[in-house]
Scaffold this motif. Structure first.
Motif, PDB file in Angstrom:
ATOM      1  N   PRO A   4      -5.764  -3.987  -9.846  1.00  0.00           N
ATOM      2  CA  PRO A   4      -6.187  -5.221  -9.697  1.00  0.00           C
ATOM      3  C   PRO A   4      -5.509  -6.648  -9.959  1.00  0.00           C
ATOM      4  CG  PRO A   4      -7.672  -3.465 -10.894  1.00  0.00           C
ATOM      5  CD  PRO A   4      -6.193  -3.043 -10.779  1.00  0.00           C
ATOM      6  N   GLY A   5      -4.728  -6.637 -10.668  1.00  0.00           N
ATOM      7  CA  GLY A   5      -3.880  -7.875 -10.694  1.00  0.00           C
ATOM      8  C   GLY A   5      -2.647  -7.965  -9.746  1.00  0.00           C
ATOM      9  N   LEU A   6      -2.606  -6.758  -8.959  1.00  0.00           N
ATOM     10  CA  LEU A   6      -1.220  -6.633  -8.238  1.00  0.00           C
ATOM     11  C   LEU A   6      -1.575  -6.728  -6.662  1.00  0.00           C
ATOM     12  CD1 LEU A   6       1.567  -6.134  -8.332  1.00  0.00           C
ATOM     13  CD2 LEU A   6       1.344  -3.901  -8.085  1.00  0.00           C
ATOM     14  N   VAL A   7      -2.789  -6.143  -6.233  1.00  0.00           N
ATOM     15  CA  VAL A   7      -2.893  -6.127  -4.704  1.00  0.00           C
ATOM     16  C   VAL A   7      -4.282  -6.549  -4.428  1.00  0.00           C
ATOM     17  CG1 VAL A   7      -1.909  -3.870  -4.946  1.00  0.00           C
ATOM     18  CG2 VAL A   7      -4.134  -4.022  -4.809  1.00  0.00           C
ATOM     19  N   SER A   8      -4.290  -6.811  -2.990  1.00  0.00           N
ATOM     20  CA  SER A   8      -5.381  -7.575  -2.315  1.00  0.00           C
ATOM     21  C   SER A   8      -6.737  -6.768  -2.755  1.00  0.00           C
ATOM     22  CB  SER A   8      -5.262  -7.626  -0.823  1.00  0.00           C
ATOM     23  OG  SER A   8      -4.026  -7.944  -0.730  1.00  0.00           O
ATOM     24  N   PRO A   9      -7.692  -7.274  -2.873  1.00  0.00           N
ATOM     25  CA  PRO A   9      -8.867  -6.514  -3.206  1.00  0.00           C
ATOM     26  C   PRO A   9      -9.295  -5.417  -2.318  1.00  0.00           C
ATOM     27  CG  PRO A   9      -9.419  -8.966  -3.582  1.00  0.00           C
ATOM     28  CD  PRO A   9      -8.182  -8.689  -2.937  1.00  0.00           C
ATOM     29  N   GLY A  10      -8.961  -5.401  -1.057  1.00  0.00           N
ATOM     30  CA  GLY A  10      -9.336  -4.520  -0.089  1.00  0.00           C
ATOM     31  C   GLY A  10      -8.536  -3.265  -0.200  1.00  0.00           C
ATOM     32  N   MET A  11      -7.336  -3.526  -0.588  1.00  0.00           N
ATOM     33  CA  MET A  11      -6.276  -2.352  -0.531  1.00  0.00           C
ATOM     34  C   MET A  11      -6.644  -1.297  -1.722  1.00  0.00           C
ATOM     35  SD  MET A  11      -3.671  -2.545   1.197  1.00  0.00           S
ATOM     36  CE  MET A  11      -2.723  -1.561   0.275  1.00  0.00           C
ATOM     37  N   ILE A  12      -7.520  -1.776  -2.679  1.00  0.00           N
ATOM     38  CA  ILE A  12      -7.336  -0.884  -4.031  1.00  0.00           C
ATOM     39  C   ILE A  12      -7.908   0.448  -3.356  1.00  0.00           C
ATOM     40  CG2 ILE A  12      -8.765  -0.337  -6.198  1.00  0.00           C
ATOM     41  CD1 ILE A  12      -8.195  -3.072  -6.761  1.00  0.00           C
ATOM     42  N   GLY A  13      -9.473   0.430  -2.475  1.00  0.00           N
ATOM     43  CA  GLY A  13      -9.796   1.677  -2.034  1.00  0.00           C
ATOM     44  C   GLY A  13      -8.896   2.626  -1.250  1.00  0.00           C
ATOM     45  N   HIS A  14      -7.729   2.080  -0.650  1.00  0.00           N
ATOM     46  CA  HIS A  14      -6.988   2.840   0.120  1.00  0.00           C
ATOM     47  C   HIS A  14      -5.681   3.411  -0.674  1.00  0.00           C
ATOM     48  CE1 HIS A  14      -9.280   0.082   3.053  1.00  0.00           C
ATOM     49  NE2 HIS A  14      -9.086   1.364   3.784  1.00  0.00           N
ATOM     50  N   LEU A  15      -5.499   3.249  -1.940  1.00  0.00           N
ATOM     51  CA  LEU A  15      -4.459   3.496  -2.646  1.00  0.00           C
ATOM     52  C   LEU A  15      -4.775   4.891  -3.394  1.00  0.00           C
ATOM     53  CD1 LEU A  15      -3.037  -0.027  -3.623  1.00  0.00           C
ATOM     54  CD2 LEU A  15      -1.871   1.739  -2.140  1.00  0.00           C
ATOM     55  N   ARG A  16      -4.077   5.617  -3.512  1.00  0.00           N
ATOM     56  CA  ARG A  16      -4.037   6.974  -4.270  1.00  0.00           C
ATOM     57  C   ARG A  16      -3.525   6.680  -5.775  1.00  0.00           C
ATOM     58  NH1 ARG A  16      -0.314   9.788  -4.315  1.00  0.00           N
ATOM     59  NH2 ARG A  16       0.450   9.444  -1.972  1.00  0.00           N
ATOM     60  N   THR A  17      -4.159   6.788  -6.704  1.00  0.00           N
ATOM     61  CA  THR A  17      -3.701   6.567  -8.099  1.00  0.00           C
ATOM     62  C   THR A  17      -3.370   7.894  -8.827  1.00  0.00           C
ATOM     63  OG1 THR A  17      -5.714   6.349  -8.594  1.00  0.00           O
ATOM     64  CG2 THR A  17      -4.279   4.166  -8.191  1.00  0.00           C
ATOM     65  N   THR A  18      -3.306   8.945  -7.878  1.00  0.00           N
ATOM     66  CA  THR A  18      -3.026  10.336  -8.566  1.00  0.00           C
ATOM     67  C   THR A  18      -1.708  10.933  -7.762  1.00  0.00           C
ATOM     68  OG1 THR A  18      -4.635  11.503  -6.966  1.00  0.00           O
ATOM     69  CG2 THR A  18      -5.372  10.972  -9.106  1.00  0.00           C
ATOM     70  N   PRO A  19      -1.063  11.822  -8.356  1.00  0.00           N
ATOM     71  CA  PRO A  19       0.198  12.519  -7.685  1.00  0.00           C
ATOM     72  C   PRO A  19      -0.285  12.888  -6.199  1.00  0.00           C
ATOM     73  CG  PRO A  19      -0.034  13.429  -9.791  1.00  0.00           C
ATOM     74  CD  PRO A  19      -1.416  12.522  -9.484  1.00  0.00           C
ATOM     75  N   ALA A  20       0.940  12.935  -5.340  1.00  0.00           N
ATOM     76  CA  ALA A  20       0.389  13.243  -3.911  1.00  0.00           C
ATOM     77  C   ALA A  20       0.597  14.865  -4.245  1.00  0.00           C
ATOM     78  CB  ALA A  20       1.602  13.075  -3.041  1.00  0.00           C
ATOM     79  N   PRO A  21      -0.309  15.632  -3.353  1.00  0.00           N
ATOM     80  CA  PRO A  21      -0.089  16.850  -3.505  1.00  0.00           C
ATOM     81  C   PRO A  21       1.210  17.773  -3.448  1.00  0.00           C
ATOM     82  CG  PRO A  21      -1.934  16.318  -1.983  1.00  0.00           C
ATOM     83  CD  PRO A  21      -1.105  15.272  -1.969  1.00  0.00           C
ATOM     84  N   GLN A  22       1.896  17.380  -2.640  1.00  0.00           N
ATOM     85  CA  GLN A  22       3.363  18.032  -2.775  1.00  0.00           C
ATOM     86  C   GLN A  22       4.030  17.638  -3.957  1.00  0.00           C
ATOM     87  OE1 GLN A  22       2.340  15.585  -0.581  1.00  0.00           O
ATOM     88  NE2 GLN A  22       4.010  13.873  -0.108  1.00  0.00           N
ATOM     89  N   GLN A  23       3.871  16.381  -4.699  1.00  0.00           N
ATOM     90  CA  GLN A  23       4.428  16.240  -5.936  1.00  0.00           C
ATOM     91  C   GLN A  23       3.960  17.174  -7.032  1.00  0.00           C
ATOM     92  OE1 GLN A  23       3.427  11.889  -6.390  1.00  0.00           O
ATOM     93  NE2 GLN A  23       5.646  11.497  -6.016  1.00  0.00           N
ATOM     94  N   THR A  24       2.531  17.573  -7.153  1.00  0.00           N
ATOM     95  CA  THR A  24       2.274  18.482  -8.005  1.00  0.00           C
ATOM     96  C   THR A  24       2.687  19.829  -7.696  1.00  0.00           C
ATOM     97  OG1 THR A  24      -0.119  17.081  -7.666  1.00  0.00           O
ATOM     98  CG2 THR A  24      -0.055  19.098  -9.133  1.00  0.00           C
ATOM     99  N   ASP A  25       2.784  20.206  -6.627  1.00  0.00           N
ATOM    100  CA  ASP A  25       3.314  21.373  -6.265  1.00  0.00           C
ATOM    101  C   ASP A  25       4.849  21.640  -6.778  1.00  0.00           C
ATOM    102  OD1 ASP A  25       1.215  22.112  -4.603  1.00  0.00           O
ATOM    103  OD2 ASP A  25       2.077  22.096  -2.862  1.00  0.00           O
ATOM    104  N   THR A  26       5.618  20.524  -6.328  1.00  0.00           N
ATOM    105  CA  THR A  26       6.973  20.595  -6.973  1.00  0.00           C
ATOM    106  C   THR A  26       7.015  20.848  -8.532  1.00  0.00           C
ATOM    107  OG1 THR A  26       7.378  19.117  -5.321  1.00  0.00           O
ATOM    108  CG2 THR A  26       9.199  19.298  -6.907  1.00  0.00           C
ATOM    109  N   SER A  27       6.244  19.917  -9.282  1.00  0.00           N
ATOM    110  CA  SER A  27       6.336  20.176 -10.763  1.00  0.00           C
ATOM    111  C   SER A  27       5.889  21.554 -11.309  1.00  0.00           C
ATOM    112  CB  SER A  27       5.156  19.060 -11.301  1.00  0.00           C
ATOM    113  OG  SER A  27       4.164  19.662 -11.531  1.00  0.00           O
ATOM    114  N   ALA A  28       5.375  22.246 -10.441  1.00  0.00           N
ATOM    115  CA  ALA A  28       4.650  23.641 -10.829  1.00  0.00           C
ATOM    116  C   ALA A  28       5.775  24.677 -10.308  1.00  0.00           C
ATOM    117  CB  ALA A  28       3.365  23.987 -10.070  1.00  0.00           C
ATOM    118  N   ARG A  29       6.938  24.303  -9.760  1.00  0.00           N
ATOM    119  CA  ARG A  29       7.823  25.194  -9.233  1.00  0.00           C
ATOM    120  C   ARG A  29       8.535  25.750 -10.404  1.00  0.00           C
ATOM    121  NH1 ARG A  29      11.356  22.306  -4.851  1.00  0.00           N
ATOM    122  NH2 ARG A  29       9.537  22.344  -3.207  1.00  0.00           N
TER     123      ARG A  29
END
Lengths: 197, 197
Positions: free
Chosen positions: B172-197
């Protein structure tokens, strides 16, 4: 004073490289007198870590988010000049054989911040939906990293400026939009005076 | 491999307590072979610190703030499993006789983040008035402190969750208000996969 001497040695050497012999030499105590009070180096460090609490004394402010902000500035100025607090922070940040006790300062700080945030929420200062535990850990974690970067880059000289920047970035995600204009994200005048003493 | 062996020793002991003898024993090299490449313990640490850059490889994302977010998650997962990166971070965070070189990882990280923020600004993703240098240092500092707290409290197991929380508070202190809903604040699915390898 023993804890002061110990703090200087821990602040300079870190926990694992600090020796009780050096602490004794600086304190002027005999080994017998030291071991009477503290059976080990770890016992000294644990006693020192509890003094961290004193740096979390809460400034009185009717606006509770302002009290949290002022707490971080007070802590920043004290870190610049107090070897006892610097030693606590070094013991808490660095990996060493002092394991579980290093958690104490984080718990104390998060608790102090959370208690203020509870009151802030009651007074309607916070955005709806803010998780107080998460917010307290976030403020605590952000301060922790910012003081590490300030130490590495400027020996903590720019820490107050970095704390100002931290609050400018954190407030929009934390407080009601109407609050932001009413909060001071610079040190209170008396805080700056104290640091110059 | 020498740097890998050195990383393990630095990760376990910290800089000042690490000995070249132990690094030699783990690497299987002779002292002559070691000194041929690295004249001192400091030279090994400096070489290790430059590898920190590799962990800042930027995920390709059309939304540049999303790229910064994904960078922090990738870094978090790599910290959990890579002793080379853990050693870099320990050398950068802790006070030791390795002074100026400890600044390198912070400079590399702030530079990588700032370059993405420049593009984010050009694409209109940021709030007007955000200072890119301050924002990069703030993200870098916040991550630094959050990983310290996660290490102390859970040996970095909860680091990805803490990174999620960090972004929910910072956006909220960094991006335009309209952007927040379009940003993922969890890991991308492939990132979680990599960590489980």
């Amino acid at each position: 004073m023993l804890l002061r001497a110990a703090a200087e040695v821990f602040d300079e050497r870190g926990y694992d490289s600090a020796s009780t012999t050096e602490i004794l030499e600086r304190s002027g105590l005999t080994r017998g007198a030291l071991y009477h009070h503290f059976p080990s180096k770890e016992a000294i460090a644990v006693a020192l870590l509890t003094t961290h609490r004193d740096a979390l004394e809460v400034p009185s402010q009717s606006t509770k988010v302002q009290a949290v902000i002022d707490l971080t500035f007070a802590f920043a100025f004290q870190l610049q000049r107090d070897p006892m607090l610097r030693a606590c922070v070094r013991l808490a940040v660095e990996q060493s054989s002092l394991r579980d006790s290093a958690v104490t300062p984080y718990q104390q700080a998060s608790k102090a911040i959370r208690e203020l945030l509870v009151q802030a929420k009651e007074q309607g200062e916070l955005l709806p939906g803010v998780d107080l535990l998460e917010a307290a850990e976030m403020i605590n974690g952000t301060f922790t990293g910012i003081q590490v970067m300030s130490r590495v880059q400027t020996d903590r000289e720019d820490l107050p400026q970095r704390v100002s920047i931290m609050w400018r970035f954190l407030l929009p995600g934390l407080v009601s939009p109407g609050m932001i204009g009413h909060l001071r994200t610079t040190p209170a005048p008396q805080q700056t005076d104290t640091s110059a003493r």
